[in-house]
Design a protein around this motif. Structure first.
Motif, PDB file in Angstrom:
ATOM      1  N   GLU A 166       0.846  -1.192   0.000  1.00  0.00           N
ATOM      2  CA  GLU A 166       0.000   0.000   0.000  1.00  0.00           C
ATOM      3  C   GLU A 166       0.880   1.240   0.000  1.00  0.00           C
ATOM      4  O   GLU A 166       1.924   1.272   0.642  1.00  0.00           O
ATOM      5  CB  GLU A 166      -0.937   0.005   1.211  1.00  0.00           C
ATOM      6  N   LEU A 170      -0.754  -3.524  -7.613  1.00  0.00           N
ATOM      7  CA  LEU A 170      -0.772  -2.305  -6.805  1.00  0.00           C
ATOM      8  C   LEU A 170      -1.498  -1.226  -7.601  1.00  0.00           C
ATOM      9  O   LEU A 170      -0.911  -0.573  -8.480  1.00  0.00           O
ATOM     10  CB  LEU A 170       0.662  -1.867  -6.470  1.00  0.00           C
ATOM     11  N   THR A 224      -3.310   0.235  -3.566  1.00  0.00           N
ATOM     12  CA  THR A 224      -3.375  -0.924  -2.675  1.00  0.00           C
ATOM     13  C   THR A 224      -3.255  -2.210  -3.484  1.00  0.00           C
ATOM     14  O   THR A 224      -3.799  -2.304  -4.582  1.00  0.00           O
ATOM     15  CB  THR A 224      -4.711  -0.945  -1.905  1.00  0.00           C
ATOM     16  N   ALA A 225      -2.542  -3.187  -2.940  1.00  0.00           N
ATOM     17  CA  ALA A 225      -2.404  -4.495  -3.595  1.00  0.00           C
ATOM     18  C   ALA A 225      -3.174  -5.527  -2.777  1.00  0.00           C
ATOM     19  O   ALA A 225      -2.613  -6.207  -1.917  1.00  0.00           O
ATOM     20  CB  ALA A 225      -0.932  -4.886  -3.711  1.00  0.00           C
TER      21      ALA A 225
END
Length: 343
Positions: free
Chosen positions: A239, A312, A324-325
């Motif tokens: 993140e 991501l 965010t992943a």
């Protein structure tokens, strides 16, 4: 961050350390995947914080950016120039602009050299002769970092840990850098001294417009110092966002768990923040989990997390630049606030 091209741009950055075995002819039997596919940027005058558990690859990332380590893959661009695999001659003009502050102020200074010699060293290597001479410049730098210029001829053992770190800062400033990689610059210092050094770095950043890649494990210090924060887990960024957005609206489960561990003072009539306790240990970087690397400790993990690596990206409900992943991100508190206002 400025709308112009970033000062530092990293894409797909990877570093694998080979594991050798066998006798008498050693062969590679595996690799430690210390850093695996990082993407981030640092703008001119900006500070990017990098946080995560010990062993997640933060320090390795710092050494890759400064080219103290050779990347296994990916690309590092500085001011538009590809320096990923540049040789010594090509790196010469860049090295003066990218400096590093090391974690241990006791180990990073040569005990046999005076303070003057330590800070003059980078000038000699780069054949820089400032107006008024090198000694005058060193005395100016000592004053800038809060030390007595008369300490020019003293040795490192005559200083405290905080003073030694200030000498390290002065050495980093000797070449007027555009980017400083600070690798846990206050973690080895007494708590009472940490704030002084962090405030010094902030002041230098403002006055000299220096960009920082600030590596640390103390989330409170990172929030105080950095404008944006990247959260790493087992060699990957999970993140990255503006500090207020990341601390106030974490979307990745690991980020939420990490922030829940930060001590928080609350009034007696206020409920304490929920403490998330992760199960198990961090997997080995020699054989990391497939798909999402956090899935073995995540309470939201499904089969999809084991087969598909989450990219991501900006997910629904996140502000611009908040990446965010995760396949199953936490609920957006921004979205929740909008719902309560329209209800």
């Amino acid at each position: 961050m400025s709308s112009t091209s970033p000062l530092l741009e990293v894409s797909g950055l990877t570093k694998h350390f080979p594991i050798m075995a066998g006798f008498p002819f050693k062969r590679q039997v595996g690799a430690v995947q210390a850093v695996d596919g990082l993407d981030f940027t640092v703008g001119a005058g900006e500070s990017l914080g990098m946080v995560g558990e010990s062993g997640c690859g933060k320090s390795t990332t710092g050494r890759l950016v400064t080219r103290l380590l050779e990347p296994t893959g990916g690309k590092i661009s500085y001011r538009g120039q590809d320096i990923t695999h540049s040789g010594r001659k090509e790196l010469a003009p860049v090295r003066s602009e990218i400096q590093m502050i090391f974690q241990d102020p006791y180990a990073s200074l040569n005990p046999r050299q005076t303070v003057g010699k330590i800070i003059t060293g980078p000038m000699e290597v780069n054949d820089i002769n400032p107006a008024g001479g090198r000694e005058k410049r060193v005395r100016e730098l000592l004053e800038i970092v809060g030390l007595n210029p008369e300490h020019f001829n003293r040795f490192p053992h005559e200083f405290s840990g905080g003073q030694r770190q200030r000498i390290g800062v002065a050495r980093a400033l000797a070449l007027n850098p555009k980017l400083i990689v600070a690798d846990e610059p206050v973690s080895a210092l007494d708590v009472s001294i940490q704030a002084q050094v962090v405030n010094l770095l902030q002041e230098l950043q403002r006055e000299m417009n220096i960009a920082f890649l600030f590596i640390a494990h103390d989330l409170a210090i990172v929030r105080h110092f950095s404008q944006r924060v990247a959260v790493m887990y087992l060699g990957r960024i999970v993140e990255i966002a503006d500090r207020e957005d990341l601390y106030g609206n974490p979307r990745h489960p690991y980020t939420k768990a990490l922030l829940s561990a930060v001590p928080e003072a609350t009034a007696d009539d206020q409920p304490a923040r929920e403490r998330i306790r992760l199960q198990g240990d961090v997997p080995s970087p020699v054989n990391p989990p497939s798909g999402c690397r956090f899935r073995t400790r995540c309470w939201k993990a499904t089969e999809k997390c084991a087969t598909d690596t989450p990219p991501l990206v900006q997910i629904s409900g996140s502000r611009e630049g908040h990446l965010t992943a995760c396949h199953y991100p936490e609920e957006s508190q921004v979205t929740d606030l909008k719902k309560s206002l329209t209800a």
